[in-house]
Design an enzyme around this catalytic site. Structure first.
Site, PDB file in Angstrom:
ATOM      1  N   GLU A  51       0.874  -1.186   0.000  1.00 51.87           N
ATOM      2  CA  GLU A  51       0.000   0.000   0.000  1.00 51.87           C
ATOM      3  C   GLU A  51       0.905   1.228   0.000  1.00 51.87           C
ATOM      4  OE1 GLU A  51      -3.345   1.010  -0.253  1.00 51.87           O
ATOM      5  OE2 GLU A  51      -2.319   2.938  -0.181  1.00 51.87           O
ATOM      6  N   GLY A  59      -7.083   1.346   3.860  1.00 49.64           N
ATOM      7  CA  GLY A  59      -8.531   1.539   3.794  1.00 49.64           C
ATOM      8  C   GLY A  59      -8.952   2.173   2.483  1.00 49.64           C
ATOM      9  N   GLY A  60      -7.982   2.756   1.756  1.00 52.11           N
ATOM     10  CA  GLY A  60      -8.261   3.272   0.411  1.00 52.11           C
ATOM     11  C   GLY A  60      -9.271   4.401   0.386  1.00 52.11           C
ATOM     12  N   THR A  61      -9.929   4.528  -0.751  1.00 49.67           N
ATOM     13  CA  THR A  61     -10.841   5.651  -0.990  1.00 49.67           C
ATOM     14  C   THR A  61     -12.015   5.642  -0.020  1.00 49.67           C
ATOM     15  OG1 THR A  61     -10.275   5.505  -3.331  1.00 49.67           O
ATOM     16  CG2 THR A  61     -12.227   6.783  -2.767  1.00 49.67           C
ATOM     17  N   CYS A  62     -12.673   4.511   0.100  1.00 48.00           N
ATOM     18  CA  CYS A  62     -13.915   4.454   0.880  1.00 48.00           C
ATOM     19  C   CYS A  62     -13.692   4.966   2.298  1.00 48.00           C
ATOM     20  CB  CYS A  62     -14.444   3.020   0.900  1.00 48.00           C
ATOM     21  SG  CYS A  62     -15.888   2.813   1.930  1.00 48.00           S
ATOM     22  N   HIS A  77     -45.459  -1.821  10.272  1.00 52.72           N
ATOM     23  CA  HIS A  77     -46.074  -0.497  10.234  1.00 52.72           C
ATOM     24  C   HIS A  77     -45.548   0.320  11.405  1.00 52.72           C
ATOM     25  CE1 HIS A  77     -49.037   2.659   9.875  1.00 52.72           C
ATOM     26  NE2 HIS A  77     -49.232   2.545  11.188  1.00 52.72           N
TER      27      HIS A  77
HETATM   28  C1  LIG Z   1     -16.550  11.151  -2.450  1.00 55.29           C
HETATM   29  C2  LIG Z   1     -16.830   9.685  -2.656  1.00 55.29           C
HETATM   30  C3  LIG Z   1     -17.895   9.094  -2.005  1.00 55.29           C
HETATM   31  C4  LIG Z   1     -18.166   7.750  -2.187  1.00 55.29           C
HETATM   32  N1  LIG Z   1     -19.239   7.200  -1.554  1.00 55.29           N
HETATM   33  C5  LIG Z   1     -19.527   5.900  -1.761  1.00 55.29           C
HETATM   34  C6  LIG Z   1     -20.628   5.304  -1.097  1.00 55.29           C
HETATM   35  O1  LIG Z   1     -21.338   5.956  -0.331  1.00 55.29           O
HETATM   36  N2  LIG Z   1     -20.890   3.993  -1.317  1.00 55.29           N
HETATM   37  C7  LIG Z   1     -20.103   3.242  -2.153  1.00 55.29           C
HETATM   38  O2  LIG Z   1     -20.365   2.054  -2.312  1.00 55.29           O
HETATM   39  N3  LIG Z   1     -19.056   3.788  -2.783  1.00 55.29           N
HETATM   40  C8  LIG Z   1     -18.750   5.087  -2.607  1.00 55.29           C
HETATM   41  N4  LIG Z   1     -17.658   5.630  -3.225  1.00 55.29           N
HETATM   42  C9  LIG Z   1     -16.833   4.751  -4.088  1.00 55.29           C
HETATM   43  C10 LIG Z   1     -15.898   3.884  -3.241  1.00 55.29           C
HETATM   44  O3  LIG Z   1     -15.129   4.697  -2.377  1.00 55.29           O
HETATM   45  C11 LIG Z   1     -14.984   3.087  -4.160  1.00 55.29           C
HETATM   46  O4  LIG Z   1     -15.783   2.384  -5.078  1.00 55.29           O
HETATM   47  C12 LIG Z   1     -14.158   2.069  -3.369  1.00 55.29           C
HETATM   48  O5  LIG Z   1     -13.357   2.702  -2.402  1.00 55.29           O
HETATM   49  C13 LIG Z   1     -13.271   1.286  -4.344  1.00 55.29           C
HETATM   50  O6  LIG Z   1     -12.486   0.423  -3.601  1.00 55.29           O
HETATM   51  P1  LIG Z   1     -11.215  -0.237  -4.246  1.00 55.29           P
HETATM   52  O7  LIG Z   1     -10.814  -1.282  -3.276  1.00 55.29           O
HETATM   53  O8  LIG Z   1     -11.445  -0.627  -5.633  1.00 55.29           O
HETATM   54  O9  LIG Z   1     -10.103   0.924  -4.323  1.00 55.29           O
HETATM   55  P2  LIG Z   1      -9.632   2.043  -3.328  1.00 55.29           P
HETATM   56  O10 LIG Z   1     -10.492   2.116  -2.122  1.00 55.29           O
HETATM   57  O11 LIG Z   1      -9.458   3.271  -4.127  1.00 55.29           O
HETATM   58  O12 LIG Z   1      -8.191   1.531  -2.835  1.00 55.29           O
HETATM   59  C14 LIG Z   1      -7.082   1.426  -3.690  1.00 55.29           C
HETATM   60  C15 LIG Z   1      -5.811   1.487  -2.866  1.00 55.29           C
HETATM   61  O13 LIG Z   1      -4.705   1.158  -3.717  1.00 55.29           O
HETATM   62  C16 LIG Z   1      -3.587   1.970  -3.385  1.00 55.29           C
HETATM   63  N5  LIG Z   1      -2.709   1.976  -4.565  1.00 55.29           N
HETATM   64  C17 LIG Z   1      -3.016   2.415  -5.813  1.00 55.29           C
HETATM   65  N6  LIG Z   1      -1.990   2.171  -6.663  1.00 55.29           N
HETATM   66  C18 LIG Z   1      -1.026   1.569  -5.939  1.00 55.29           C
HETATM   67  C19 LIG Z   1       0.266   1.065  -6.260  1.00 55.29           C
HETATM   68  N7  LIG Z   1       0.744   1.080  -7.504  1.00 55.29           N
HETATM   69  N8  LIG Z   1       1.013   0.526  -5.268  1.00 55.29           N
HETATM   70  C20 LIG Z   1       0.527   0.472  -3.990  1.00 55.29           C
HETATM   71  N9  LIG Z   1      -0.694   0.919  -3.637  1.00 55.29           N
HETATM   72  C21 LIG Z   1      -1.468   1.444  -4.593  1.00 55.29           C
HETATM   73  C22 LIG Z   1      -4.237   3.314  -3.072  1.00 55.29           C
HETATM   74  O14 LIG Z   1      -3.379   4.102  -2.277  1.00 55.29           O
HETATM   75  C23 LIG Z   1      -5.506   2.876  -2.316  1.00 55.29           C
HETATM   76  O15 LIG Z   1      -5.271   2.784  -0.941  1.00 55.29           O
HETATM   77  C24 LIG Z   1     -17.334   6.967  -3.034  1.00 55.29           C
HETATM   78  C25 LIG Z   1     -16.231   7.551  -3.670  1.00 55.29           C
HETATM   79  C26 LIG Z   1     -15.974   8.892  -3.482  1.00 55.29           C
HETATM   80  C27 LIG Z   1     -14.783   9.496  -4.173  1.00 55.29           C
END
Ligand SMILES: Cc1cc2nc3c(=O)[nH]c(=O)nc-3n(C[C@H](O)[C@H](O)[C@H](O)COP(=O)(O)OP(=O)(O)OC[C@H]3O[C@@H](n4cnc5c(N)ncnc54)[C@H](O)[C@@H]3O)c2cc1C
Length: 459
Positions: A33, A38-41, A441
């Site tokens: 990582e 925890g990434g985007t979510c 209800h």
């Molecule tokens: C503002 C916003 C609100 C959202 N709200 C919702 C919601 O309410 N409900 C919902 O279902 N979805 C929601 N989403 C979408 C959701 O966040 C994403 O669909 C989800 O996080 C995708 O998960 P993922 O595991 O594919 O990737 P991500 O969670 O993006 O994780 C990818 C990880 O990979 C790492 N990474 C990338 N490239 C490399 C590399 N080359 N080497 C090492 N590490 C790397 C990154 O740092 C990141 O930690 C929202 C998105 C946004 C932007």
């Protein structure tokens, strides 16, 4: 070169759970990582925004307190951004730390911090380390797209990540992009007290939804004082004494919209550009998404792409389901597939939109005989009792199989209520399963059988 049974890249919504399953099956895992566990979510998506939706809801209900007979005195409703952010971070940080701790605490999992990129089909470099494994799982997610507009480098702009890092209240936030993320942020900041303008190039908001849904969402936002500019493509950005000038090609005047800040919410880009996919021979599509089959395998033996980076989903639940599919097929002898998934998601404006299956427009496009049932939320008692009766319920049914084809439920509690229809769809049961069920209800869900008892042919 360090050798493992598996390498997982990205601690988003699929990778950490997969690491748990693979190591429990006795495999050694290298986990990479580069930024926030925890990434985007967890960090810049679902979790922080939903805490802010909750704060914004509290502000809105405080403004409406008198309607409920609650007196708050004459003071204007204020929002303390530092308290909003502290509350948010108290939820986000433990989640982030929990993901990291569980990976680092796993004796079969070795965590590497840095950007992983391929040097060959089964070899990846992370800083000075070279890692190899027969199985590699790419869970690299995506980031906000930043269009190459004239002036974009001359002005400060927000994406979802940088807006969440901003600790002040914008005086006037111009949101470029009237879809799921833009609408959510727009309503949050309006309720916090910002002036908000949403600029959308399509003729309507959330254009993937049916026209009646777009119109109702627009009405909800406009009632709160959000200015909506549709058929207005943002064509340039420029500095302005107020902050930023957003130039549009809008036929309606004024074409230029000044604001104190601008948020670009115009789509997502997969994090695949620095993965060295070409060195491994892994195929991408023209948008940079990794091409996968129905079981999430790339074209290179042993390499999988899961989550947002494969373009097969854009949600936390689809990323997590990708993990479930891969784990079931690799470890449990399963044959689960992406195509078994029924589309489902919510738009977290308030009231929320719960969506499953096909839209009305998609059903019409199939040309199949179908039935439709609708009901305004003004005719849902629970919504009236709560004083939150904006929106409507709409359900579509196949006239021959009697199976539910899709639903758009826009209203209070609809992000939850829609699951009773979704489960019936997964069961491939007829809609009469719902009409014969007794629901509690008073709830929004209790009206779903009523809507289905009053189906009309879709003309
Ligand atoms: C503002 C916003 C609100 C959202 N709200 C919702 C919601 O309410 N409900 C919902 O279902 N979805 C929601 N989403 C979408 C959701 O966040 C994403 O669909 C989800 O996080 C995708 O998960 P993922 O595991 O594919 O990737 P991500 O969670 O993006 O994780 C990818 C990880 O990979 C790492 N990474 C990338 N490239 C490399 C590399 N080359 N080497 C090492 N590490 C790397 C990154 O740092 C990141 O930690 C929202 C998105 C946004 C932007």
């Amino acid at each position: 070169m360090k050798s493992f049974d598996a390498i997982i890249v990205g601690a988003g919504q699929a990778g950490p759970s997969l690491a748990g399953r693979l190591t429990a099956a006795g495999m050694s895992v290298a986990f990479v990582e580069r930024k926030l566990f925890g990434g985007t979510c967890v960090n810049t998506g679902c979790t922080p925004t939903k805490t802010m939706v909750a704060s914004a809801y509290a502000a809105q209900m405080a403004r409406r307190a008198a309607e409920y007979g609650v007196t708050l005195g004459n003071a204007a409703i204020g929002v303390d951004m530092s308290a909003v952010i502290a509350r948010r971070d108290a939820i986000v940080l433990p989640a982030r730390n929990g993901v990291e701790a569980s990976l680092r605490g796993n004796p079969r999992c070795t965590v590497f911090t840095g950007t992983a990129s391929f040097t060959g089909p089964h070899v990846m470099r992370v800083g000075e380390e070279e890692l190899t494994a027969k199985q590699i799982f790419l869970n690299v997610g995506g980031r906000a797209s930043v269009p190459d507009l004239p002036g974009v480098r001359d002005v400060p702009f927000f994406t979802n990540s940088s807006l969440l890092a901003f600790t002040e209240l914008p005086r006037h936030l111009v949101v470029v992009g009237g879809s799921y993320i833009g609408i959510e942020f727009g309503q949050i900041y309006r309720r916090f007290g910002s002036e908000v303008t949403i600029v959308e190039r399509a003729p309507r908001l959330v254009q993937r939804e049916d026209e009646d849904v777009s119109a109702a969402v627009q009405d909800i936002l406009e009632r709160e004082g959000i200015t909506i500019r549709t058929s207005a493509e943002c064509i340039d950005l420029a500095p302005h004494p107020e902050g930023v000038l957003v130039g549009t090609n809008c036929a309606e005047p004024p074409p230029n919209i000044p604001g104190s800040h601008v948020l670009l919410a115009v789509g997502r880009t997969p994090n695949t550009q620095d993965l060295g996919l070409d060195r491994a021979g892994i195929a991408m599509d023209k948008h940079g998404y990794i091409v996968v089959d129905d079981e999430l395998r790339t074209n290179v033996e042993g390499v999988y792409a899961i989550g947002d980076c494969n373009g097969r989903g854009a949600f936390t639940h689809t990323a997590y389901n990708d993990y479930e599919i891969v784990a079931a097929n690799l470890l449990d002898g399963g044959s689960r597939r992406v195509s078994d998934r029924i589309p489902c998601y919510a738009l977290y404006c308030d009231p929320p939109l719960g969506r499953i299956g096909m839209t009305e427009a998609e059903v019409r496009a199939t040309g199949r005989p179908a039935l439709i049932g609708t009901r305004p939320m003004t005719r849902v008692n629970r919504a009236r009792e709560k004083g939150e009766s904006l929106g409507f319920l709409k359900i579509l049914v196949d006239a021959e199989t009697k199976q539910i084809l899709g639903a758009s439920l826009l209203g209070v509690g609809c992000d939850e209520a829609i699951h009773s229809l979704l489960d019936v769809m997964y069961a491939r049961a007829p809609y009469t399963t719902v009409t014969h069920a007794v629901h509690i209800h008073p709830t929004v869900s209790e009206l779903l059988p009523t809507v289905l008892e009053d189906l009309k042919p879709l003309r």
